[in-house]
Design a protein around this motif. Sequence first.
Motif, short mmCIF file in Angstrom:
data_model
loop_
_atom_site.label_atom_id
_atom_site.label_comp_id
_atom_site.label_asym_id
_atom_site.label_seq_id
_atom_site.Cartn_x
_atom_site.Cartn_y
_atom_site.Cartn_z
N LYS A 129 2.19 4.83 11.16
CA LYS A 129 2.95 5.82 10.38
C LYS A 129 2.11 6.43 9.26
O LYS A 129 1.34 5.70 8.63
N SER A 155 1.43 -6.62 6.66
CA SER A 155 0.05 -6.83 6.19
C SER A 155 -0.11 -8.01 5.23
O SER A 155 -1.10 -8.72 5.27
N GLY A 174 -1.06 -1.17 6.78
CA GLY A 174 -2.12 -1.07 5.78
C GLY A 174 -3.38 -1.88 6.07
O GLY A 174 -4.49 -1.39 5.89
N ARG A 206 -1.79 3.72 2.49
CA ARG A 206 -1.07 4.96 2.81
C ARG A 206 -0.95 5.81 1.56
O ARG A 206 -0.80 5.30 0.49
#
Length: 215
Positions: A31, A191, A209, A215
């Motif tokens: 994403k 993560s 991540g 991000r």
Amino acid sequence: MNNTVRNLSEIKEKLKAVSSGSLPQIIAVGKTFPASSILPLLESGHRLFAENKVQEARAKWPELKKYYPAAVLHLIGPLQTNKVRDAMQLFDVIESLDRERLAREIAKERDKSGNCPELLIQVNTGEEPQKSGISPREVDAFILLCKKQFNLPVKGLMCIPPAAQEPAPHFALLKKIADRNKLETLSMGMSKDFEMAASLGATHVRIGGAIFGER
Ligand SMILES: *Cc1c(COP(=O)(O)O)cnc(C)c1O
């Protein structure tokens, strides 16, 4: 070696160190990252991915799947009933089934198209009011409803523990609910806590991540 590919292989090594039985599968959460960031993983042979938005998946994945038809895509974000048809065409697994209306809509589309993605039920283990997921108190009845009334392919459970709490009790609770309902798939761990999730029985960890960067 590409950064994301190296990150993924480091995560695999960490999982090997904490898992006694079979290793959890790593779902790479792409994403907010463009197709160009996802491609190196596909080229390296990785096949399991997730997105949290239907619209973003529609923009990225039909093209990627043309070249990598064996790629498997999970939906891990909340699903609105008016996006069910799109979601069922795009995703191989929907991890965010959490209410009767959604189950009913998925069953309706399945009856029309003859196809249904595998389904995981999202449990709001922390009972956070703003978060998606069915409450742990209602989950057993909801699993039965999905299986018996709607005949849906429910394979397991997913949870996102509250950000400010120790994740371990939430993972343990999800495992307990899965065991008593004889469900095999447990999607838990991200993560920051995938090793803990693996040690508590995760079959799938969802990692963004730590693979793709901030991000
Ligand atoms: C973004 C997201 C992840 C991945 O989170 P990271 O902390 O970036 O690994 C996992 N699960 C869900 C539901 C997400 O939305």
